[in-house]
Motif scaffolding. Structure first.
Motif, PDB file in Angstrom:
ATOM      1  N   TYR A   1       0.850  -1.188   0.000  1.00 33.18           N
ATOM      2  CA  TYR A   1       0.000   0.000   0.000  1.00 33.18           C
ATOM      3  C   TYR A   1       0.889   1.243   0.000  1.00 33.18           C
ATOM      4  O   TYR A   1       2.121   1.145   0.019  1.00 33.18           O
ATOM      5  CB  TYR A   1      -0.933  -0.032   1.208  1.00 33.18           C
ATOM      6  CG  TYR A   1      -1.902  -1.198   1.178  1.00 33.18           C
ATOM      7  CD1 TYR A   1      -3.198  -1.033   0.700  1.00 33.18           C
ATOM      8  CD2 TYR A   1      -1.511  -2.468   1.598  1.00 33.18           C
ATOM      9  CE1 TYR A   1      -4.081  -2.108   0.656  1.00 33.18           C
ATOM     10  CE2 TYR A   1      -2.383  -3.544   1.550  1.00 33.18           C
ATOM     11  CZ  TYR A   1      -3.676  -3.356   1.076  1.00 33.18           C
ATOM     12  OH  TYR A   1      -4.545  -4.411   1.017  1.00 33.18           O
ATOM     13  N   ALA A   2       0.279   2.407  -0.019  1.00 30.18           N
ATOM     14  CA  ALA A   2       1.046   3.644  -0.151  1.00 30.18           C
ATOM     15  C   ALA A   2       2.088   3.795   0.956  1.00 30.18           C
ATOM     16  O   ALA A   2       3.221   4.225   0.715  1.00 30.18           O
ATOM     17  CB  ALA A   2       0.098   4.848  -0.151  1.00 30.18           C
ATOM     18  N   GLU A   3       1.732   3.430   2.184  1.00 29.94           N
ATOM     19  CA  GLU A   3       2.667   3.578   3.295  1.00 29.94           C
ATOM     20  C   GLU A   3       3.794   2.542   3.258  1.00 29.94           C
ATOM     21  O   GLU A   3       4.753   2.645   4.022  1.00 29.94           O
ATOM     22  CB  GLU A   3       1.925   3.479   4.627  1.00 29.94           C
ATOM     23  CG  GLU A   3       1.161   4.736   5.004  1.00 29.94           C
ATOM     24  CD  GLU A   3       2.080   5.868   5.458  1.00 29.94           C
ATOM     25  OE1 GLU A   3       2.418   5.933   6.650  1.00 29.94           O
ATOM     26  OE2 GLU A   3       2.469   6.694   4.600  1.00 29.94           O
ATOM     27  N   ASP A   4       3.672   1.540   2.376  1.00 27.53           N
ATOM     28  CA  ASP A   4       4.739   0.551   2.218  1.00 27.53           C
ATOM     29  C   ASP A   4       5.761   0.968   1.163  1.00 27.53           C
ATOM     30  O   ASP A   4       6.701   0.215   0.889  1.00 27.53           O
ATOM     31  CB  ASP A   4       4.142  -0.803   1.811  1.00 27.53           C
ATOM     32  CG  ASP A   4       3.211  -1.366   2.863  1.00 27.53           C
ATOM     33  OD1 ASP A   4       3.546  -1.264   4.058  1.00 27.53           O
ATOM     34  OD2 ASP A   4       2.142  -1.887   2.497  1.00 27.53           O
ATOM     35  N   MET A   5       5.567   2.148   0.573  1.00 28.25           N
ATOM     36  CA  MET A   5       6.405   2.555  -0.552  1.00 28.25           C
ATOM     37  C   MET A   5       7.126   3.870  -0.276  1.00 28.25           C
ATOM     38  O   MET A   5       7.439   4.634  -1.187  1.00 28.25           O
ATOM     39  CB  MET A   5       5.531   2.686  -1.814  1.00 28.25           C
ATOM     40  CG  MET A   5       4.779   1.403  -2.154  1.00 28.25           C
ATOM     41  SD  MET A   5       3.606   1.593  -3.517  1.00 28.25           S
ATOM     42  CE  MET A   5       4.716   1.765  -4.894  1.00 28.25           C
ATOM     43  N   LEU A   6       7.413   4.154   1.000  1.00 27.13           N
ATOM     44  CA  LEU A   6       8.027   5.430   1.366  1.00 27.13           C
ATOM     45  C   LEU A   6       9.499   5.462   0.971  1.00 27.13           C
ATOM     46  O   LEU A   6      10.241   4.522   1.264  1.00 27.13           O
ATOM     47  CB  LEU A   6       7.897   5.671   2.867  1.00 27.13           C
ATOM     48  CG  LEU A   6       6.474   5.715   3.439  1.00 27.13           C
ATOM     49  CD1 LEU A   6       6.521   5.891   4.951  1.00 27.13           C
ATOM     50  CD2 LEU A   6       5.665   6.829   2.792  1.00 27.13           C
TER      51      LEU A   6
ATOM     52  N   VAL B   1       0.661   7.888  -8.615  1.00 25.50           N
ATOM     53  CA  VAL B   1       0.802   6.442  -8.536  1.00 25.50           C
ATOM     54  C   VAL B   1      -0.179   5.934  -7.488  1.00 25.50           C
ATOM     55  O   VAL B   1      -0.156   6.393  -6.336  1.00 25.50           O
ATOM     56  CB  VAL B   1       2.233   6.031  -8.156  1.00 25.50           C
ATOM     57  CG1 VAL B   1       2.333   4.514  -8.004  1.00 25.50           C
ATOM     58  CG2 VAL B   1       3.226   6.531  -9.197  1.00 25.50           C
ATOM     59  N   LYS B   2      -1.048   5.012  -7.892  1.00 27.95           N
ATOM     60  CA  LYS B   2      -2.019   4.405  -6.973  1.00 27.95           C
ATOM     61  C   LYS B   2      -1.672   2.939  -6.791  1.00 27.95           C
ATOM     62  O   LYS B   2      -1.866   2.138  -7.700  1.00 27.95           O
ATOM     63  CB  LYS B   2      -3.440   4.535  -7.541  1.00 27.95           C
ATOM     64  CG  LYS B   2      -4.538   4.016  -6.612  1.00 27.95           C
ATOM     65  CD  LYS B   2      -5.396   2.918  -7.233  1.00 27.95           C
ATOM     66  CE  LYS B   2      -4.688   1.631  -7.342  1.00 27.95           C
ATOM     67  NZ  LYS B   2      -5.468   0.424  -7.556  1.00 27.95           N
ATOM     68  N   PRO B   3      -1.138   2.548  -5.623  1.00 29.17           N
ATOM     69  CA  PRO B   3      -0.883   1.125  -5.373  1.00 29.17           C
ATOM     70  C   PRO B   3      -2.158   0.450  -4.868  1.00 29.17           C
ATOM     71  O   PRO B   3      -3.270   0.917  -5.141  1.00 29.17           O
ATOM     72  CB  PRO B   3       0.207   1.174  -4.304  1.00 29.17           C
ATOM     73  CG  PRO B   3      -0.071   2.449  -3.556  1.00 29.17           C
ATOM     74  CD  PRO B   3      -0.694   3.410  -4.548  1.00 29.17           C
ATOM     75  N   TYR B   4      -2.032  -0.641  -4.125  1.00 32.82           N
ATOM     76  CA  TYR B   4      -3.209  -1.239  -3.492  1.00 32.82           C
ATOM     77  C   TYR B   4      -3.869  -0.205  -2.578  1.00 32.82           C
ATOM     78  O   TYR B   4      -3.193   0.615  -1.950  1.00 32.82           O
ATOM     79  CB  TYR B   4      -2.816  -2.462  -2.663  1.00 32.82           C
ATOM     80  CG  TYR B   4      -2.578  -3.710  -3.471  1.00 32.82           C
ATOM     81  CD1 TYR B   4      -3.642  -4.421  -4.009  1.00 32.82           C
ATOM     82  CD2 TYR B   4      -1.288  -4.187  -3.689  1.00 32.82           C
ATOM     83  CE1 TYR B   4      -3.432  -5.581  -4.747  1.00 32.82           C
ATOM     84  CE2 TYR B   4      -1.061  -5.344  -4.426  1.00 32.82           C
ATOM     85  CZ  TYR B   4      -2.139  -6.035  -4.951  1.00 32.82           C
ATOM     86  OH  TYR B   4      -1.919  -7.172  -5.676  1.00 32.82           O
ATOM     87  N   VAL B   5      -5.188  -0.262  -2.498  1.00 31.67           N
ATOM     88  CA  VAL B   5      -5.955   0.678  -1.682  1.00 31.67           C
ATOM     89  C   VAL B   5      -6.805  -0.113  -0.693  1.00 31.67           C
ATOM     90  O   VAL B   5      -7.485  -1.065  -1.069  1.00 31.67           O
ATOM     91  CB  VAL B   5      -6.863   1.558  -2.565  1.00 31.67           C
ATOM     92  CG1 VAL B   5      -7.805   2.410  -1.721  1.00 31.67           C
ATOM     93  CG2 VAL B   5      -6.014   2.456  -3.459  1.00 31.67           C
TER      94      VAL B   5
END
Length: 763
Positions: A22-27, A237-241
């Motif tokens: 998810y977004a917080e996994d891609m910092l 960029v939209k990852p898993y939501v």
């Protein structure tokens, strides 16, 4: 054939094992954290802000206020861009504001090395205000002389429509006229993943934003508008939501993190707390006056409805929510004359925006309560009354003038009556109505919903298919997977056309606006209906290119060749296999003299909007002494066209039913009318139903083949939410004889009604 098969979701194992990113996994490394400075009054103007203590705190990198950001008003609503300026969303937002319009409005932002430091610094900012009157009731906001929340006044917009005759004349002629005023509350989406986003500069000009959003391509445009940048300078960029339910159909944090990354030249993240997320977007509270006239035989002659929608401090999706809800009235009971008027009003509540159902749950609630009022007045079974008025295939929608090719509502009612054992349960409920302690009742309600936003908005979708070297096919869709199972359905569609096993499809779930085909995103229950034609067109194109290459390899004409189960076969003799798709792919990529990468990309605009239909049957048990309602059984029956995947379809329906039970019985965002402060914006005090509060949720489908759908399908994502609440209200009335014209039906709300009706006995 993969259509109609119970295919396991492609992302199921990745999500349950924690491997999905998810977004917080891609910092990125070295990222800073930003936290909003929020107002502590609901209405006023900032006079002073003392930043000295915050700036002196070790670890604080910067503090920005409303005086530091672009003074560009923008509209955050996730609607497709309109070429007609009159149809544009209301631009009433700034990145930060000095005119505070709700408790928690964004007046500044702190950037620090870590989240705790940023939060501490934000709490150290001393702010003084000039306070204005707090208005939370839309009727007060609409009153003459009311304090203006926005320069344009307190009414965002009001309009209406009238179809199929003179409503006043038909009401005057009616044998029975019923009327009521209905209220629905402010509620919250409560998606599992809070609102999160981060941004970084790719170079000196372009900004990348990684975000949990339903609308990446729209988000790109809105960020550009908010910052005054060319849209192509922004990449989303939209990852898993982890869920959205409409809350992430607004552009929320993305403009701010983009601004901060742009100004500081360093990556910056923002992650709202649950408390912040719950005041960021809500469902519109509505107050709806309704009147309906009926003939003695039960025919609905006319319905007149007036709705006031409370949009809170800013327009967000504005008037389109209540307008969309009103528009659905015409297809459900298409032989009636309908007049609908609505106003959307600013108040000092948190901002209301898109939420699953988009205005229809509120309007359907009023409509289906009125139907039960009429059934009582006519001494008629409420199910029979709905069956009499339900549309049929070929009926014309009186507002659009378009024929309704697949109208399965009558069949849904017929199936539901049998499966739910309506007549038996209704008779049994009569026996309990004298019980002083526990009573049972049954209720029914219907719905209609559209499949997308056409013709109000553009409906465009894009699909790219690529034959990989190993014979698998990679699918990229602009349409976003946000937990609803869209990726799996798209794979099933492509597999059906290409005659491949679904396991041979690889769906790229991440959308990247630099490379992903264009699509507005996940909203309006549009995706299977609008994207299906693009999947079919791209799949047919790729199939043709595969067979053309097979012709080069075999010497046979392409017309003599076919695809079957991942192999190239003879059309007339399918048992004769020439080669596997993997062998063909290797030849296309690596033969020195022929072939190349085999791809297909199609963008399709849908110019139709097929309504879906259905109904809810419910049984409730009412504990009179405790004023408590428990749903003991619920059945939803849906006409959503052809069911692409029975597993995901049932899951969608059950999720919507559970959410509707919360709306009907438990959920309400409580706001102090004097201070405008939300009192229960956390998951301890905001009461959502758990598994222990839910009954067995039964789902059935009436399958119709919708000719305008790419695979015969229609909408399903939002419809399951629409009819359970009025069905529950009607069941409580059936059980107790007490008629509530509001939700949620909490014990505190039912107590005065039961007391006044004499159900609670002497105290």
């Amino acid at each position: 054939m993969s259509i109609g098969q119970p295919v396991k979701r492609l992302d199921a194992e990745a999500k349950v094992t924690g491997r999905a990113r998810y977004a917080e996994d891609m910092l990125p490394a070295g990222i800073l954290t930003a936290v909003y400075i929020r107002s502590t009054v609901a209405h006023g103007r900032v006079l002073t802000m003392d930043l000295s203590a915050a700036l002196a705190l070790p670890g604080v990198e910067a503090v920005f206020t409303f005086s530091d950001v672009p003074r560009l008003l923008y509209a955050p609503a996730g609607h497709p861009f309109s070429l007609d300026p009159a149809h544009a969303d209301v631009a009433d937002r700034l990145l930060l504001t000095e005119h505070v319009r709700f408790y928690g409005d964004e007046i500044g932002v702190v950037v620090a090395r870590d989240e705790l430091t940023a939060q501490r610094a934000a709490s150290l900012v001393a702010v003084s205000y000039e306070e204005y009157p707090v208005i939370t009731d839309p009727r007060e906001a609409m009153a003459e002389g009311a304090f203006a929340i926005h320069p344009s006044g307190n009414i965002v917009k009001q309009d209406g429509f009238s179809v199929s005759g003179d409503v006043d004349a038909l009401l005057a002629q009616a044998d029975v006229v019923v009327a009521g005023e209905y209220q629905t509350p402010v509620t919250q989406h409560c998606h599992m993943e809070p609102v999160v986003a981060h941004a970084y500069m790719e170079d000196m000009e372009r900004i990348s934003v990684v975000t949990s959003t339903q609308i990446p391509h729209i988000c790109r445009r809105v960020v550009g508008q908010a910052l005054g940048l060319d849209w192509s300078r922004v990449r989303i960029v939209k990852p898993y939501v982890g869920g959205g339910f409409g809350a992430k159909q607004d552009v929320l944090l993305e403009p701010m993190v983009a601004f901060l990354a742009w100004k500081l030249g360093r990556p910056v993240r923002m992650a709202l707390t649950r408390e912040e997320s719950m005041i960021t977007r809500t469902r519109h509270a509505m107050r709806i006056r309704a009147k309906a006239g009926f003939a003695r035989d039960g025919r609905l002659l006319a319905m007149d409805m007036d709705a006031v929608s409370n949009t809170g401090a800013y327009a967000s999706h504005g008037h389109s929510v209540v307008s969309a809800g009103g528009g659905k009235l015409c297809s459900m009971y298409p032989h009636a004359s309908v007049r609908f008027h609505a106003a959307t009003v600013y108040t000092n509540l948190p901002i209301a925006g898109a939420m699953r159902g988009y205005g229809s749950p509120q309007i359907i609630f009023a409509c289906e309560c009125i139907l039960d009022e009429a059934a009582t007045a006519l001494d008629m079974d409420p199910l029979d009354l709905r069956r009499i008025n339900a549309g049929r295939p070929g009926d014309v929608n009186p507002r659009s003038g378009k024929p309704i090719e697949t109208h399965g509502l009558a069949d849904c009612l017929r199936l539901g009556r049998e499966r739910f054992r309506w007549d038996e349960r209704r008779a049994a409920a009569q026996i309990t109505q004298a019980d002083p302690e526990l009573r049972r009742g049954v209720g029914v309600a219907c719905f209609s919903f559209n499949s997308g936003v056409y013709p109000v908005g553009v409906e465009i979708s894009g699909i790219r298919l690529t034959l990989a070297q190993d014979g698998c096919v990679t699918l990229q869709a602009g349409a976003t997977e946000i937990g609803q199972g869209a990726d799996t359905v798209f794979a099933q569609m492509a597999a059906a056309v290409l005659d491949l096993p679904v396991t041979s499809l690889r769906v790229v779930s991440t959308q990247d606006t630099d490379v992903t085909p264009f699509d507005p995103g996940a909203f309006a229950s549009r995706q299977t209906y609008v994207v299906g034609p693009a999947v079919k067109a791209a799949s047919l194109e790729l199939r043709a290119r595969i067979l053309d290459h097979a012709a080069l390899m075999t010497g046979y004409p392409a017309s003599a060749l076919g695809l079957k189960a991942g192999s190239i076969v003879a059309t007339r003799h399918p048992a004769r296999v020439f080669m596997s798709l993997k062998e063909l792919a290797l030849d296309a990529y690596y033969h020195k003299n022929r072939g190349g990468q085999l791809t297909a990309e199609r963008s399709v605009k849908t110019r139709s909007n097929a309504p879906s239909f259905g109904c809810t049957f419910v049984e409730v048990e009412v504990d009179i002494a405790l004023c408590r309602v428990r749903v003991t059984d619920m059945l939803n029956v849906h006409d959503c066209g052809v069911v692409i995947n029975p597993i995901t379809a049932k899951g969608q329906a059950q999720g919507g039913m559970a959410m509707a039970i919360g709306w009907a019985l438990y959920e309400e965002l409580l706001v102090d009318p004097r201070s405008g402060r939300v009192r229960n914006n956390n998951l301890l005090d905001y009461k959502m139903p758990t598994f222990l509060d839910l009954p067995a949720l039964d789902v059935a489908f009436v399958q119709t083949a919708e000719p305008s759908g790419g695979f015969g399908n229609k909408s399903l994502g939002e419809p399951p939410l629409l009819s359970p609440a009025p069905a529950i209200r009607n069941a409580v009335w059936n059980a107790t004889g007490v008629k509530a014209d509001f939700i949620p039906l909490t014990p505190k709300a039912l107590f005065p009604l039961f007391r006044d009706a004499g159900l609670l006995g002497p105290r």
